[in-house]
Write a protein that holds these residues in place. Structure first.
Motif, short mmCIF file in Angstrom:
data_model
loop_
_atom_site.label_atom_id
_atom_site.label_comp_id
_atom_site.label_asym_id
_atom_site.label_seq_id
_atom_site.Cartn_x
_atom_site.Cartn_y
_atom_site.Cartn_z
N LYS A 94 27.47 45.95 40.21
CA LYS A 94 27.14 45.38 41.52
C LYS A 94 28.38 45.00 42.31
O LYS A 94 28.31 44.74 43.49
CB LYS A 94 26.27 44.13 41.33
N ARG A 95 29.51 44.89 41.63
CA ARG A 95 30.69 44.39 42.30
C ARG A 95 31.43 45.54 42.98
O ARG A 95 31.74 46.54 42.35
CB ARG A 95 31.62 43.71 41.30
N HIS A 96 31.71 45.39 44.24
CA HIS A 96 32.53 46.35 44.98
C HIS A 96 33.93 45.77 45.04
O HIS A 96 34.11 44.57 45.14
CB HIS A 96 31.97 46.58 46.38
N SER A 97 34.93 46.61 45.03
CA SER A 97 36.26 46.05 44.82
C SER A 97 37.31 46.61 45.75
O SER A 97 37.24 47.72 46.21
CB SER A 97 36.70 46.31 43.36
N ILE A 98 38.27 45.71 46.01
CA ILE A 98 39.54 46.11 46.60
C ILE A 98 40.50 46.16 45.43
O ILE A 98 40.63 45.19 44.71
CB ILE A 98 40.03 45.07 47.61
N VAL B 27 49.80 48.09 52.49
CA VAL B 27 48.92 49.25 52.50
C VAL B 27 47.68 48.88 53.29
O VAL B 27 47.19 47.75 53.20
CB VAL B 27 48.51 49.65 51.06
N LYS B 28 47.17 49.82 54.09
CA LYS B 28 45.98 49.57 54.90
C LYS B 28 44.97 50.68 54.67
O LYS B 28 45.30 51.85 54.77
CB LYS B 28 46.35 49.49 56.38
N VAL B 29 43.74 50.29 54.35
CA VAL B 29 42.64 51.23 54.15
C VAL B 29 41.39 50.67 54.81
O VAL B 29 40.99 49.54 54.54
CB VAL B 29 42.38 51.47 52.65
N LYS B 30 40.78 51.45 55.70
CA LYS B 30 39.53 51.07 56.36
C LYS B 30 39.61 49.69 57.02
O LYS B 30 38.67 48.92 56.99
CB LYS B 30 38.38 51.10 55.35
N PRO C 84 58.72 47.45 33.91
CA PRO C 84 57.78 47.61 35.02
C PRO C 84 56.44 46.95 34.69
O PRO C 84 56.13 46.70 33.53
CB PRO C 84 57.64 49.13 35.14
N PHE C 85 55.65 46.67 35.74
CA PHE C 85 54.32 46.13 35.51
C PHE C 85 53.40 46.55 36.64
O PHE C 85 53.84 47.05 37.67
CB PHE C 85 54.36 44.60 35.39
N THR C 86 52.10 46.36 36.45
CA THR C 86 51.12 46.64 37.50
C THR C 86 50.35 45.38 37.82
O THR C 86 50.19 44.50 36.96
CB THR C 86 50.12 47.74 37.07
N PHE C 87 49.90 45.29 39.07
CA PHE C 87 49.13 44.14 39.54
C PHE C 87 47.86 44.65 40.21
O PHE C 87 47.91 45.59 41.00
CB PHE C 87 49.96 43.34 40.55
N THR C 88 46.73 44.06 39.88
CA THR C 88 45.45 44.50 40.42
C THR C 88 44.70 43.32 41.02
O THR C 88 44.48 42.32 40.35
CB THR C 88 44.57 45.14 39.33
N LEU C 89 44.31 43.45 42.30
CA LEU C 89 43.49 42.46 42.99
C LEU C 89 42.16 43.09 43.36
O LEU C 89 42.13 44.21 43.87
CB LEU C 89 44.19 41.97 44.26
N GLU C 90 41.07 42.40 43.09
CA GLU C 90 39.75 42.96 43.35
C GLU C 90 39.01 42.12 44.39
O GLU C 90 39.28 40.93 44.56
CB GLU C 90 38.93 43.02 42.06
N GLY C 91 38.05 42.78 45.08
CA GLY C 91 37.24 42.09 46.07
C GLY C 91 36.09 42.95 46.55
O GLY C 91 35.83 44.02 46.00
N ALA C 92 35.36 42.49 47.55
CA ALA C 92 34.20 43.22 48.08
C ALA C 92 33.92 42.79 49.50
O ALA C 92 34.28 41.69 49.90
CB ALA C 92 32.98 42.95 47.21
N ASP C 93 33.25 43.68 50.28
CA ASP C 93 32.77 43.24 51.58
C ASP C 93 31.32 42.77 51.44
O ASP C 93 30.71 42.91 50.37
CB ASP C 93 32.95 44.32 52.66
N GLU D 194 28.63 43.85 52.76
CA GLU D 194 27.57 44.84 52.95
C GLU D 194 27.57 45.88 51.82
O GLU D 194 26.92 46.92 51.93
CB GLU D 194 27.72 45.53 54.31
N GLY D 195 28.31 45.60 50.79
CA GLY D 195 28.29 46.51 49.64
C GLY D 195 29.13 47.75 49.78
O GLY D 195 28.93 48.73 49.05
N ASN D 196 30.06 47.76 50.73
CA ASN D 196 30.93 48.92 50.91
C ASN D 196 32.21 48.74 50.09
O ASN D 196 32.92 47.74 50.24
CB ASN D 196 31.29 49.09 52.39
N GLU D 197 32.47 49.72 49.27
CA GLU D 197 33.64 49.62 48.40
C GLU D 197 34.92 49.97 49.16
O GLU D 197 34.95 50.91 49.95
CB GLU D 197 33.47 50.57 47.21
N LEU D 198 35.93 49.18 48.92
CA LEU D 198 37.25 49.40 49.51
C LEU D 198 38.25 49.56 48.38
O LEU D 198 38.18 48.85 47.38
CB LEU D 198 37.66 48.21 50.38
N GLU D 199 39.19 50.45 48.55
CA GLU D 199 40.24 50.62 47.56
C GLU D 199 41.59 50.72 48.26
O GLU D 199 41.78 51.59 49.11
CB GLU D 199 39.99 51.87 46.72
N LEU D 200 42.46 49.82 47.92
CA LEU D 200 43.80 49.79 48.51
C LEU D 200 44.82 50.11 47.42
O LEU D 200 45.25 49.22 46.69
CB LEU D 200 44.09 48.41 49.11
#
Length: 263
Positions: free
Chosen positions: A5-9, A152-155, A239-248, A250-256
Protein backbone atom coordinates in the motif's frame (compact mmCIF):
# COMPACT_ATOMS: atom_id res chain seq x y z
CA UNK A 1 1.80 0.63 6.49
CA UNK A 2 2.30 -2.44 4.30
CA UNK A 3 4.73 -2.44 1.39
CA UNK A 4 1.85 -3.14 -1.04
CA UNK A 5 0.00 0.00 0.00
CA UNK A 6 2.93 2.31 0.50
CA UNK A 7 4.00 4.48 -2.42
CA UNK A 8 7.50 5.78 -2.18
CA UNK A 9 9.98 8.44 -3.03
CA UNK A 10 13.35 6.74 -3.22
CA UNK A 11 16.64 8.52 -3.19
CA UNK A 12 19.70 6.46 -3.98
CA UNK A 13 22.84 8.17 -2.85
CA UNK A 14 26.34 6.79 -3.44
CA UNK A 15 29.33 8.66 -2.10
CA UNK A 16 33.04 8.06 -2.25
CA UNK A 17 34.13 9.85 0.91
CA UNK A 18 37.83 9.18 0.43
CA UNK A 19 38.09 12.14 -1.96
CA UNK A 20 37.24 15.78 -1.50
CA UNK A 21 36.26 15.72 2.17
CA UNK A 22 36.75 18.95 4.07
CA UNK A 23 37.63 18.44 7.69
CA UNK A 24 36.33 20.56 10.52
CA UNK A 25 37.88 19.45 13.78
CA UNK A 26 35.69 19.36 16.86
CA UNK A 27 36.40 22.33 19.08
CA UNK A 28 36.26 22.39 22.85
CA UNK A 29 32.93 23.76 24.03
CA UNK A 30 34.54 26.64 25.89
CA UNK A 31 37.65 28.80 25.84
CA UNK A 32 39.06 26.62 28.61
CA UNK A 33 41.15 23.54 27.86
CA UNK A 34 39.54 20.21 28.74
CA UNK A 35 41.73 19.97 31.84
CA UNK A 36 40.78 23.48 32.97
CA UNK A 37 37.13 22.78 32.25
CA UNK A 38 37.29 19.73 34.50
CA UNK A 39 38.88 21.84 37.25
CA UNK A 40 36.22 24.52 36.81
CA UNK A 41 33.37 22.09 37.46
CA UNK A 42 35.23 20.45 40.35
CA UNK A 43 36.10 23.75 42.08
CA UNK A 44 34.00 26.59 40.59
CA UNK A 45 34.76 29.08 43.39
CA UNK A 46 38.46 29.02 42.48
CA UNK A 47 37.55 30.51 39.09
CA UNK A 48 35.48 33.49 40.29
CA UNK A 49 35.88 36.45 37.96
CA UNK A 50 37.26 34.37 35.09
CA UNK A 51 35.59 34.75 31.71
CA UNK A 52 34.60 31.83 29.54
CA UNK A 53 34.53 33.11 25.97
CA UNK A 54 32.40 30.34 24.53
CA UNK A 55 30.42 27.67 26.37
CA UNK A 56 27.75 25.60 24.64
CA UNK A 57 25.01 23.94 26.62
CA UNK A 58 21.51 22.51 26.36
CA UNK A 59 18.85 24.09 28.56
CA UNK A 60 16.97 21.69 30.85
CA UNK A 61 15.15 24.24 33.03
CA UNK A 62 14.25 27.94 32.95
CA UNK A 63 13.63 29.66 36.31
CA UNK A 64 12.92 33.23 37.36
CA UNK A 65 14.79 34.28 40.51
CA UNK A 66 14.50 37.83 41.91
CA UNK A 67 13.76 39.24 38.46
CA UNK A 68 16.59 37.36 36.78
CA UNK A 69 16.32 34.46 34.36
CA UNK A 70 18.32 31.41 35.42
CA UNK A 71 19.01 28.90 32.66
CA UNK A 72 19.99 25.48 33.92
CA UNK A 73 21.68 22.96 31.68
CA UNK A 74 24.65 20.72 31.02
CA UNK A 75 27.87 21.71 29.32
CA UNK A 76 28.34 18.00 28.46
CA UNK A 77 24.74 17.49 27.37
CA UNK A 78 25.33 14.07 25.77
CA UNK A 79 26.39 12.60 29.12
CA UNK A 80 24.37 15.09 31.22
CA UNK A 81 27.48 16.16 33.07
CA UNK A 82 28.91 19.54 34.09
CA UNK A 83 25.71 21.21 35.40
CA UNK A 84 25.64 24.94 34.71
CA UNK A 85 23.46 27.88 35.69
CA UNK A 86 23.54 30.94 33.42
CA UNK A 87 22.14 34.16 34.88
CA UNK A 88 20.47 36.31 32.22
CA UNK A 89 19.51 39.87 33.15
CA UNK A 90 17.73 40.59 29.85
CA UNK A 91 14.30 38.96 30.13
CA UNK A 92 13.13 40.10 26.68
CA UNK A 93 14.36 36.91 25.05
CA UNK A 94 12.36 33.78 25.81
CA UNK A 95 14.16 30.50 26.41
CA UNK A 96 12.73 26.98 26.46
CA UNK A 97 13.78 23.56 27.71
CA UNK A 98 15.74 21.64 25.09
CA UNK A 99 17.16 24.70 23.34
CA UNK A 100 20.89 25.07 22.81
CA UNK A 101 22.80 28.24 23.63
CA UNK A 102 26.32 29.60 23.22
CA UNK A 103 27.39 31.76 26.13
CA UNK A 104 30.16 34.21 26.91
CA UNK A 105 30.05 34.63 30.65
CA UNK A 106 31.87 35.45 33.87
CA UNK A 107 32.16 32.83 36.58
CA UNK A 108 30.40 34.10 39.71
CA UNK A 109 30.67 30.96 41.81
CA UNK A 110 28.63 27.85 42.37
CA UNK A 111 24.96 26.98 42.78
CA UNK A 112 23.06 23.98 44.11
CA UNK A 113 20.66 22.45 41.58
CA UNK A 114 18.45 19.38 41.50
CA UNK A 115 18.18 17.09 38.47
CA UNK A 116 15.10 15.25 37.15
CA UNK A 117 15.71 12.43 39.63
CA UNK A 118 15.86 14.86 42.60
CA UNK A 119 19.61 14.43 42.95
CA UNK A 120 21.33 17.54 44.29
CA UNK A 121 24.38 18.70 42.35
CA UNK A 122 26.85 21.56 42.46
CA UNK A 123 26.72 23.65 39.31
CA UNK A 124 28.98 26.34 37.88
CA UNK A 125 27.19 29.70 37.96
CA UNK A 126 27.86 32.18 35.16
CA UNK A 127 26.77 35.75 34.55
CA UNK A 128 25.95 35.98 30.85
CA UNK A 129 27.77 38.72 28.94
CA UNK A 130 26.62 37.48 25.56
CA UNK A 131 24.22 34.69 24.76
CA UNK A 132 23.11 33.22 21.43
CA UNK A 133 20.65 30.48 20.53
CA UNK A 134 22.14 27.80 18.29
CA UNK A 135 21.06 24.55 16.64
CA UNK A 136 21.97 21.12 17.97
CA UNK A 137 24.10 20.57 14.87
CA UNK A 138 26.17 23.62 15.83
CA UNK A 139 26.41 22.56 19.46
CA UNK A 140 27.64 19.08 18.49
CA UNK A 141 30.54 19.71 16.11
CA UNK A 142 31.30 17.60 13.06
CA UNK A 143 34.64 15.90 12.61
CA UNK A 144 34.20 15.63 8.83
CA UNK A 145 31.88 17.43 6.40
CA UNK A 146 31.10 16.63 2.78
CA UNK A 147 29.31 19.42 0.90
CA UNK A 148 26.93 18.05 -1.73
CA UNK A 149 24.54 20.68 -3.09
CA UNK A 150 23.19 18.24 -5.70
CA UNK A 151 19.51 17.72 -6.47
CA UNK A 152 17.16 15.58 -8.52
CA UNK A 153 13.65 16.46 -9.71
CA UNK A 154 10.98 14.00 -10.84
CA UNK A 155 7.32 14.84 -11.51
CA UNK A 156 7.59 18.16 -9.70
CA UNK A 157 9.13 16.79 -6.50
CA UNK A 158 12.79 17.57 -5.88
CA UNK A 159 15.26 16.53 -3.21
CA UNK A 160 18.61 18.03 -2.33
CA UNK A 161 21.20 16.46 -0.08
CA UNK A 162 22.97 19.58 1.09
CA UNK A 163 25.78 17.99 3.06
CA UNK A 164 26.75 15.03 5.20
CA UNK A 165 28.38 15.47 8.62
CA UNK A 166 30.24 12.82 10.57
CA UNK A 167 30.55 13.35 14.32
CA UNK A 168 32.33 11.03 16.73
CA UNK A 169 29.15 8.94 17.06
CA UNK A 170 26.74 9.83 14.26
CA UNK A 171 26.24 10.43 10.56
CA UNK A 172 24.03 13.47 9.86
CA UNK A 173 22.36 13.74 6.46
CA UNK A 174 21.06 17.26 5.72
CA UNK A 175 18.24 17.12 3.20
CA UNK A 176 15.70 19.46 1.64
CA UNK A 177 12.57 18.23 -0.14
CA UNK A 178 10.42 20.57 -2.25
CA UNK A 179 6.92 19.64 -3.32
CA UNK A 180 6.37 21.45 -6.59
CA UNK A 181 3.13 19.59 -7.32
CA UNK A 182 -0.48 20.46 -6.55
CA UNK A 183 -0.83 17.48 -4.22
CA UNK A 184 0.26 16.99 -0.62
CA UNK A 185 2.98 14.40 -0.06
CA UNK A 186 4.37 12.59 2.96
CA UNK A 187 7.89 11.36 3.57
CA UNK A 188 9.02 8.71 6.02
CA UNK A 189 12.27 9.72 7.75
CA UNK A 190 11.81 6.83 10.18
CA UNK A 191 12.09 4.41 7.26
CA UNK A 192 15.28 5.93 5.88
CA UNK A 193 18.10 3.48 5.36
CA UNK A 194 21.82 4.16 5.15
CA UNK A 195 23.77 1.21 3.75
CA UNK A 196 27.50 0.62 3.76
CA UNK A 197 29.66 -2.44 3.22
CA UNK A 198 26.72 -4.83 3.43
CA UNK A 199 25.25 -3.25 6.57
CA UNK A 200 21.93 -1.36 6.75
CA UNK A 201 21.50 1.39 9.35
CA UNK A 202 18.07 2.74 10.29
CA UNK A 203 17.43 6.39 11.08
CA UNK A 204 17.73 7.32 14.76
CA UNK A 205 14.65 9.48 15.31
CA UNK A 206 14.66 8.80 19.06
CA UNK A 207 17.86 10.79 19.54
CA UNK A 208 16.57 13.63 21.74
CA UNK A 209 19.72 15.67 21.24
CA UNK A 210 18.55 16.46 17.69
CA UNK A 211 14.86 17.14 18.36
CA UNK A 212 15.20 20.65 16.91
CA UNK A 213 16.36 19.47 13.47
CA UNK A 214 14.41 16.24 12.88
CA UNK A 215 12.47 16.34 9.61
CA UNK A 216 8.72 16.83 9.42
CA UNK A 217 6.68 14.24 7.55
CA UNK A 218 4.03 16.21 5.65
CA UNK A 219 4.75 18.59 2.78
CA UNK A 220 1.89 20.67 1.44
CA UNK A 221 1.57 21.41 -2.26
CA UNK A 222 4.12 24.04 -3.26
CA UNK A 223 5.95 23.89 0.09
CA UNK A 224 9.44 22.78 1.14
CA UNK A 225 10.88 21.21 4.25
CA UNK A 226 14.44 20.83 5.46
CA UNK A 227 15.89 18.72 8.20
CA UNK A 228 18.57 16.35 9.33
CA UNK A 229 18.33 12.56 9.50
CA UNK A 230 20.62 10.91 12.03
CA UNK A 231 22.31 7.53 11.61
CA UNK A 232 25.06 5.58 13.30
CA UNK A 233 28.58 6.75 12.47
CA UNK A 234 29.88 5.11 9.32
CA UNK A 235 33.36 4.65 7.86
CA UNK A 236 34.39 7.80 5.99
CA UNK A 237 36.69 5.79 3.72
CA UNK A 238 33.96 3.63 2.19
CA UNK A 239 31.08 4.46 -0.20
CA UNK A 240 27.50 4.23 1.05
CA UNK A 241 23.91 4.58 -0.14
CA UNK A 242 21.06 6.59 1.37
CA UNK A 243 17.37 5.89 0.78
CA UNK A 244 14.44 8.18 1.66
CA UNK A 245 10.88 6.97 1.16
CA UNK A 246 7.52 8.73 0.92
CA UNK A 247 4.15 8.92 -0.85
CA UNK A 248 1.64 11.40 -2.24
CA UNK A 249 -1.94 11.56 -0.97
CA UNK A 250 -3.48 10.10 -4.13
CA UNK A 251 -1.50 6.89 -4.33
CA UNK A 252 0.84 7.99 -7.12
CA UNK A 253 4.29 6.54 -6.82
CA UNK A 254 7.27 8.84 -7.15
CA UNK A 255 10.87 7.77 -7.56
CA UNK A 256 13.77 10.16 -7.27
CA UNK A 257 17.01 8.37 -8.17
CA UNK A 258 19.81 10.36 -6.60
CA UNK A 259 23.27 9.28 -7.63
CA UNK A 260 26.43 11.12 -6.65
CA UNK A 261 30.02 10.00 -6.96
CA UNK A 262 33.17 11.99 -6.28
CA UNK A 263 35.33 12.55 -9.33
Amino acid sequence: MSMSKRHSIKIFFTLMLALGISLSMAACSSSFSKAKLKELYAHPEEFKGKTIKELKMQIVAVDKVHGEIHLQGYEDFAKQEHPTVVVVSDNKVKYEDGEYIKVKGKVIGKAQVVDAESTEMTAVKLEAKKIQKIKSTDAIPAEETLDIGYDVKVKGVSATIQKVDLTSDETRVYIKVKNGTKKNIEIYPNQSILSQDGNDYEADLENYLYDDVHMQKNIKAGASISGVIIFKRIDSNLPFTFTLEGADNEGNELELPFSFEMQ
